[in-house]
Scaffold this motif. Structure first.
Motif, PDB file in Angstrom:
ATOM      1  N   GLY A  18     -12.936 -21.589   0.877  1.00 52.29           N
ATOM      2  CA  GLY A  18     -12.909 -21.743  -0.569  1.00 52.29           C
ATOM      3  C   GLY A  18     -12.601 -20.479  -1.345  1.00 52.29           C
ATOM      4  N   THR A  19     -12.324 -19.353  -0.646  1.00 53.02           N
ATOM      5  CA  THR A  19     -12.077 -18.095  -1.361  1.00 53.02           C
ATOM      6  C   THR A  19     -10.661 -17.563  -1.155  1.00 53.02           C
ATOM      7  N   ARG A  20      -9.773 -18.342  -0.528  1.00 53.10           N
ATOM      8  CA  ARG A  20      -8.390 -17.878  -0.381  1.00 53.10           C
ATOM      9  C   ARG A  20      -7.752 -17.658  -1.761  1.00 53.10           C
ATOM     10  N   PRO A  21      -6.960 -16.596  -1.915  1.00 51.03           N
ATOM     11  CA  PRO A  21      -6.266 -16.380  -3.188  1.00 51.03           C
ATOM     12  C   PRO A  21      -5.156 -17.402  -3.374  1.00 51.03           C
ATOM     13  N   ASP A  22      -4.747 -17.588  -4.623  1.00 55.67           N
ATOM     14  CA  ASP A  22      -3.586 -18.423  -4.899  1.00 55.67           C
ATOM     15  C   ASP A  22      -2.410 -17.538  -5.270  1.00 55.67           C
ATOM     16  N   LEU A  23      -1.280 -18.154  -5.555  1.00 55.68           N
ATOM     17  CA  LEU A  23      -0.074 -17.393  -5.868  1.00 55.68           C
ATOM     18  C   LEU A  23      -0.303 -16.465  -7.056  1.00 55.68           C
ATOM     19  N   ALA A  24      -0.978 -16.956  -8.092  1.00 56.10           N
ATOM     20  CA  ALA A  24      -1.215 -16.142  -9.283  1.00 56.10           C
ATOM     21  C   ALA A  24      -2.064 -14.916  -8.962  1.00 56.10           C
ATOM     22  N   ASP A  25      -3.061 -15.064  -8.073  1.00 58.39           N
ATOM     23  CA  ASP A  25      -3.912 -13.930  -7.705  1.00 58.39           C
ATOM     24  C   ASP A  25      -3.086 -12.818  -7.059  1.00 58.39           C
ATOM     25  N   VAL A  26      -2.227 -13.200  -6.109  1.00 56.11           N
ATOM     26  CA  VAL A  26      -1.432 -12.207  -5.394  1.00 56.11           C
ATOM     27  C   VAL A  26      -0.383 -11.594  -6.303  1.00 56.11           C
ATOM     28  N   ALA A  27       0.279 -12.428  -7.108  1.00 49.38           N
ATOM     29  CA  ALA A  27       1.307 -11.917  -8.017  1.00 49.38           C
ATOM     30  C   ALA A  27       0.705 -10.949  -9.017  1.00 49.38           C
ATOM     31  N   SER A  28      -0.471 -11.276  -9.546  1.00 50.62           N
ATOM     32  CA  SER A  28      -1.136 -10.391 -10.505  1.00 50.62           C
ATOM     33  C   SER A  28      -1.481  -9.056  -9.860  1.00 50.62           C
ATOM     34  N   PRO A  38       2.977  -1.093  -1.948  1.00 47.55           N
ATOM     35  CA  PRO A  38       4.425  -0.880  -2.036  1.00 47.55           C
ATOM     36  C   PRO A  38       5.226  -2.168  -1.910  1.00 47.55           C
ATOM     37  N   ALA A  39       4.986  -3.131  -2.813  1.00 50.77           N
ATOM     38  CA  ALA A  39       5.678  -4.414  -2.722  1.00 50.77           C
ATOM     39  C   ALA A  39       5.658  -5.100  -4.081  1.00 50.77           C
ATOM     40  N   HIS A  40       6.605  -6.017  -4.271  1.00 50.71           N
ATOM     41  CA  HIS A  40       6.597  -6.855  -5.463  1.00 50.71           C
ATOM     42  C   HIS A  40       7.111  -8.241  -5.108  1.00 50.71           C
ATOM     43  N   VAL A  41       6.730  -9.227  -5.917  1.00 53.36           N
ATOM     44  CA  VAL A  41       7.095 -10.613  -5.663  1.00 53.36           C
ATOM     45  C   VAL A  41       8.563 -10.824  -6.009  1.00 53.36           C
ATOM     46  N   THR A  42       9.302 -11.447  -5.097  1.00 56.03           N
ATOM     47  CA  THR A  42      10.723 -11.719  -5.330  1.00 56.03           C
ATOM     48  C   THR A  42      11.024 -13.210  -5.427  1.00 56.03           C
ATOM     49  N   LEU A 119       1.573  -3.365   4.538  1.00 60.45           N
ATOM     50  CA  LEU A 119       1.347  -4.320   3.459  1.00 60.45           C
ATOM     51  C   LEU A 119       0.028  -5.063   3.659  1.00 60.45           C
ATOM     52  N   ALA A 120      -0.228  -5.501   4.900  1.00 60.37           N
ATOM     53  CA  ALA A 120      -1.478  -6.207   5.171  1.00 60.37           C
ATOM     54  C   ALA A 120      -2.691  -5.314   4.937  1.00 60.37           C
ATOM     55  N   ALA A 121      -2.610  -4.054   5.363  1.00 60.27           N
ATOM     56  CA  ALA A 121      -3.739  -3.136   5.195  1.00 60.27           C
ATOM     57  C   ALA A 121      -4.052  -2.909   3.721  1.00 60.27           C
ATOM     58  N   ASN A 122      -3.023  -2.873   2.889  1.00 60.28           N
ATOM     59  CA  ASN A 122      -3.243  -2.741   1.452  1.00 60.28           C
ATOM     60  C   ASN A 122      -3.817  -4.012   0.849  1.00 60.28           C
ATOM     61  N   PHE A 146      -9.611  -2.605  10.268  1.00 62.89           N
ATOM     62  CA  PHE A 146      -8.172  -2.809  10.377  1.00 62.89           C
ATOM     63  C   PHE A 146      -7.416  -1.835   9.485  1.00 62.89           C
ATOM     64  N   SER A 147      -7.792  -1.739   8.223  1.00 68.25           N
ATOM     65  CA  SER A 147      -7.069  -0.865   7.295  1.00 68.25           C
ATOM     66  C   SER A 147      -7.178   0.597   7.694  1.00 68.25           C
ATOM     67  N   ARG A 148      -8.362   1.020   8.114  1.00 67.94           N
ATOM     68  CA  ARG A 148      -8.556   2.423   8.507  1.00 67.94           C
ATOM     69  C   ARG A 148      -7.684   2.788   9.709  1.00 67.94           C
ATOM     70  N   THR A 149      -7.699   1.952  10.745  1.00 68.27           N
ATOM     71  CA  THR A 149      -6.905   2.255  11.931  1.00 68.27           C
ATOM     72  C   THR A 149      -5.415   2.103  11.648  1.00 68.27           C
ATOM     73  N   ALA A 150      -5.065   1.166  10.774  1.00 72.66           N
ATOM     74  CA  ALA A 150      -3.656   0.974  10.420  1.00 72.66           C
ATOM     75  C   ALA A 150      -3.110   2.180   9.680  1.00 72.66           C
ATOM     76  N   PHE A 151      -3.818   2.631   8.666  1.00 70.35           N
ATOM     77  CA  PHE A 151      -3.337   3.773   7.876  1.00 70.35           C
ATOM     78  C   PHE A 151      -3.297   5.045   8.718  1.00 70.35           C
ATOM     79  N   ASN A 152      -4.246   5.187   9.639  1.00 70.99           N
ATOM     80  CA  ASN A 152      -4.227   6.351  10.525  1.00 70.99           C
ATOM     81  C   ASN A 152      -2.949   6.351  11.372  1.00 70.99           C
ATOM     82  N   TRP A 153      -2.592   5.193  11.923  1.00 72.69           N
ATOM     83  CA  TRP A 153      -1.363   5.089  12.720  1.00 72.69           C
ATOM     84  C   TRP A 153      -0.127   5.342  11.861  1.00 72.69           C
ATOM     85  N   LEU A 154      -0.092   4.747  10.701  1.00 72.80           N
ATOM     86  CA  LEU A 154       1.084   4.865   9.840  1.00 72.80           C
ATOM     87  C   LEU A 154       1.294   6.288   9.335  1.00 72.80           C
TER      88      LEU A 154
END
Length: 249
Positions: A18-28, A38-42, A119-122, A146-154
């Protein structure tokens, strides 16, 4: 929508029911100038379809399974990293982030995987995510882990072998990877050494996964030196596997 996304390796961002975001949440979120993502909706289809397309550094990705559509299918992930012992991981719903458009065929290439992970880590730091799953290795990770190990690798650090791959220890002390083939087309098996602890064997396997991801698939027999004595590595003639063992003095 790209119907074959079920067949492609994407990161699953998991939310409490019941807590998944919708399109408006992600776009906002992505439209905010200070989001740091580093992304925008296309492409924004009808919100009821539950997906959108984003562009990041010239690469396109789909987010699928957004509310109010059905969540993206998610199988059980046996390899769990970063959670407190006993933490409940039930009744979760998935949103998939997956390469799309002209880059879909190259979803396993490192530049694409690195941007997917970035993108996922952000996103998981800015959405109420409960877990992150990576189906090629059948892993589930705590979001901050996940985000900590991802950003360290990147940023040039070690590859997150306990997350984007999994490491399994055998009864004889050997360590085998799961999911490394997504990156190099091969899994590794590190043979046991007498008297070596499981922890030390896994630590060495983590360094070997990092080495192989950086170097690419092993074509011929070679010696690898990671500072703990020479290791012999050889591609298996049967199956897509790299055998690694200690060179005898």
């Amino acid at each position: 929508m790209h119907e074959n996304a079920l067949d492609r390796a994407g990161i699953l961002i998991l939310f409490a029911k019941g807590t998944r975001p919708d399109l408006a949440d992600v776009a906002s979120l992505l439209d905010k100038a200070d989001s740091g993502i580093p992304a925008h909706v296309t492409h924004r289809p009808d919100p009821a379809e539950g997906w959108l397309e984003v562009l990041a550094s010239g690469l396109t990705f789909d987010l699928r399974g957004l509310s109010p559509s059905a969540p993206f299918p998610c199988d059980a992930m046996p390899h769990v990293y970063g959670f407190e012992e006993g933490q409940a991981l039930n009744d979760l719903e998935a949103v998939q982030l997956v390469a799309s458009g002209h880059i879909a065929a190259g979803a396993g290439l490192q530049p694409v995987v690195r941007m997917l992970v970035n993108l996922a880590a952000n996103l998981v730091l800015n959405l109420p995510a409960t877990a992150v799953a990576w189906p090629p290795a059948r892993t589930m990770m705590e979001p901050r882990y996940f985000s900590r190990t991802a950003f360290n690798w990147l940023s040039g650090g070690v590859f997150p072998a306990l997350g984007l791959t999994a490491l399994e220890t055998g009864a004889n002390g050997s360590v085998t990877s799961a999911g490394l083939a997504h990156f190099i087309g091969q899994e590794l098996q590190l043979e046991a050494r007498d008297g070596e602890s499981r922890v030390d064997a896994v630590k060495l396997a983590i360094r070997l996964v990092d080495y192989l991801v950086r170097q690419g698939p092993l074509i011929d027999r070679q010696t690898i030196d990671l500072g703990e004595g020479p290791l012999l590595a050889e591609p298996s003639p049967v199956g897509k596997r790299v055998w690694i063992w200690r060179e005898e003095a």
